[in-house]
Design a protein around this motif. Sequence first.
Motif, mmCIF file in Angstrom:
data_model
loop_
_atom_site.group_PDB
_atom_site.id
_atom_site.type_symbol
_atom_site.label_atom_id
_atom_site.label_comp_id
_atom_site.label_asym_id
_atom_site.label_seq_id
_atom_site.Cartn_x
_atom_site.Cartn_y
_atom_site.Cartn_z
ATOM 1 N N ILE A 100 -31.214 47.549 84.015
ATOM 2 C CA ILE A 100 -31.800 48.151 82.824
ATOM 3 C C ILE A 100 -32.366 47.052 81.926
ATOM 4 C CG2 ILE A 100 -30.340 50.215 82.850
ATOM 5 C CD1 ILE A 100 -28.531 48.995 80.815
ATOM 6 N N ARG A 110 -44.219 49.882 80.751
ATOM 7 C CA ARG A 110 -42.962 50.473 81.208
ATOM 8 C C ARG A 110 -43.042 51.033 82.624
ATOM 9 N NH1 ARG A 110 -39.642 52.803 76.081
ATOM 10 N NH2 ARG A 110 -39.924 50.924 74.842
ATOM 11 N N ARG A 114 -40.701 50.143 85.855
ATOM 12 C CA ARG A 114 -39.939 51.170 86.574
ATOM 13 C C ARG A 114 -40.261 51.136 88.058
ATOM 14 N NH1 ARG A 114 -41.122 54.607 82.163
ATOM 15 N NH2 ARG A 114 -39.372 54.624 80.708
ATOM 16 N N ALA A 120 -34.033 51.944 83.781
ATOM 17 C CA ALA A 120 -34.304 52.499 82.461
ATOM 18 C C ALA A 120 -34.683 51.389 81.495
ATOM 19 C CB ALA A 120 -33.084 53.246 81.939
ATOM 20 N N THR A 126 -32.901 53.033 70.091
ATOM 21 C CA THR A 126 -32.214 53.909 71.038
ATOM 22 C C THR A 126 -30.772 54.088 70.583
ATOM 23 O OG1 THR A 126 -33.492 52.858 72.797
ATOM 24 C CG2 THR A 126 -31.645 54.269 73.476
ATOM 25 N N THR A 131 -27.498 54.931 75.729
ATOM 26 C CA THR A 131 -27.434 53.838 76.697
ATOM 27 C C THR A 131 -26.117 53.878 77.471
ATOM 28 O OG1 THR A 131 -28.651 52.571 75.062
ATOM 29 C CG2 THR A 131 -27.809 51.366 76.951
ATOM 30 N N PHE A 134 -26.005 56.713 79.893
ATOM 31 C CA PHE A 134 -26.871 56.441 81.041
ATOM 32 C C PHE A 134 -26.158 55.528 82.042
ATOM 33 C CE2 PHE A 134 -29.944 54.056 83.456
ATOM 34 C CZ PHE A 134 -30.825 55.041 83.870
ATOM 35 N N HIS A 138 -25.114 56.410 85.857
ATOM 36 C CA HIS A 138 -25.900 55.808 86.939
ATOM 37 C C HIS A 138 -25.301 54.557 87.562
ATOM 38 C CE1 HIS A 138 -28.878 58.356 84.869
ATOM 39 N NE2 HIS A 138 -29.348 58.535 86.096
#
Lengths: 143, 392
Positions: A100, A110, A114, A120, A126, A131, A134, A138
């Motif tokens: 990330i 971005r 990716r 991410a 954010t 975060t 996520f 993941h």
Amino acid sequence: MSADAERGQTQQPIRCLIAKVGLDGHDRGAHVIARAFRDAGFEVVYSGLHRAPEEIVQAAVQEDVDVLGISILSGAHNTLVPKVIEGLEEYNAFADTLLIVGGIIPEEDREGLREMGVAAIFGPGTPMQETIDFVREHAPQRD
Amino acid sequence: MEGTDADRRDTATRPEDVDPETAARNERLVESLLAGEHRALARVITRIENQAPGHRDLVARLHPHTGEAAIVGITGSPGAGKSTLVDKLAEAYRRRGDTVGVVAVDPSSPYSGGSVLGDRIRMASTVGDMDVFFRSMSARGRLGGLATATTDAVKALDAFGKDVVVVETVGAGQSEVDIVRTADTVAVLVQPGSGDDVQMLKAGILEIGDVFVVNKADMDGVERTVAELKEMIHRRDAAGDATERRPPSEIGHHGVAGSAGADADADTQNDASDDDTDDVWEPPVVETVATTGDGIDELIDAFDAHADYLCDSGKRETKARARYADEIRRLMRSDANELLDEELRRHGGVDALAKRVYERETDPYAVAASIVGPLRDCVEARRERDEPRTSE
């Protein structure tokens, strides 16, 4: 034994490397993330400032982290991130590391990141919980 | 072979049997590790740290390949400069061609189970050099298990073929002392001008140091710290080369120390303890400035000298055997404790039992006997069954 059966919960915190790469002296964000991850129960290795991509790779491989979070505010992401990915691939460590990126990444860059394999990108503002959630969701499951 | 068989028997009594799949994976992992794959080494250490299923089998497979590395423990209070020193040491070892493994233990007791491991920040001198393998380890709230995990991680680095393995940890508390005791050579770091450090030394760290390092030797008060240290070491040594024999507090200033010293030179030592006569190790005090690298070569010389001393005096083997004895006891106790905990749970848990004791329904002795008794019966029955066979 039940305690052993549930070792997944007790003995295996998610291991992360929070890395500052390149000529970028701003690490407030990295510190905040490191602390938030710690409070979320993760084990966080912090790289320190001004790391070369190969140092990040070395650290990620040796520490066997599940998650590699790179913080870049210098704008050099398009150069540095591919180098890190290349290095990880060299050690066969890219496939099961969640990569990330945080920091200032312009919208137009971005998609490219990716495509390279960044899972991410978390820009300024954010919510921390987003975060953390996520990462929890993941982080690679390893047996 | 024998070791593996013994371990198999051991694991067979545990709930985590090594299934063929795990065994095969362990075999692959060890093979890759021995072939020099860094990723495999990292993964093995992770499995050790996580106490993942089959990690005992894994460590058992590594054991035959260990015993070659020089293991150096580095301890000292927070801020003494351990990490920076380790970085410079790694660099110096690399310069002379040695490969290096580092296990940095961060004992900070975490609130959430999480932790920030910051020792890696200081590793700056060996950029991109995979022959320095640095691994951060968190205490993860466990106390006894940490020493086991550290020992096993060191074994992995040893089996991988590292020439030198450095274990770095804050020197406070018993578990820390246990950790550095897994090393052949223990260096204790002190920074000048801090009476606190000397206090800490009094509290038991002094006994474990083979080499003392006054780091930040460019600060004020170095001479005094060095002198104080030397005096304490001298007193420790004069107090009988075997510190374990008498608590240092019992040793007087001159009278007793003097006579003990005289004895050492005289006849008693010659027939009493043969390994202590000519080669008593007097821990040197080395001054370093880790940030600049000053004194690092001298420190490595001191480590080498201690390693030579261990070899020549035969203490390397004695020490290693004592270490394995510790390890056997530690593993045994932890297994026995697990078994007891299981039984405790089966009897309704310790809280319920304590409540019954509190209400005078029973007493602690009876409870303990009711839990341990059946276990003892099992063992005794087994012993009776096995004894005729072993006596043949």
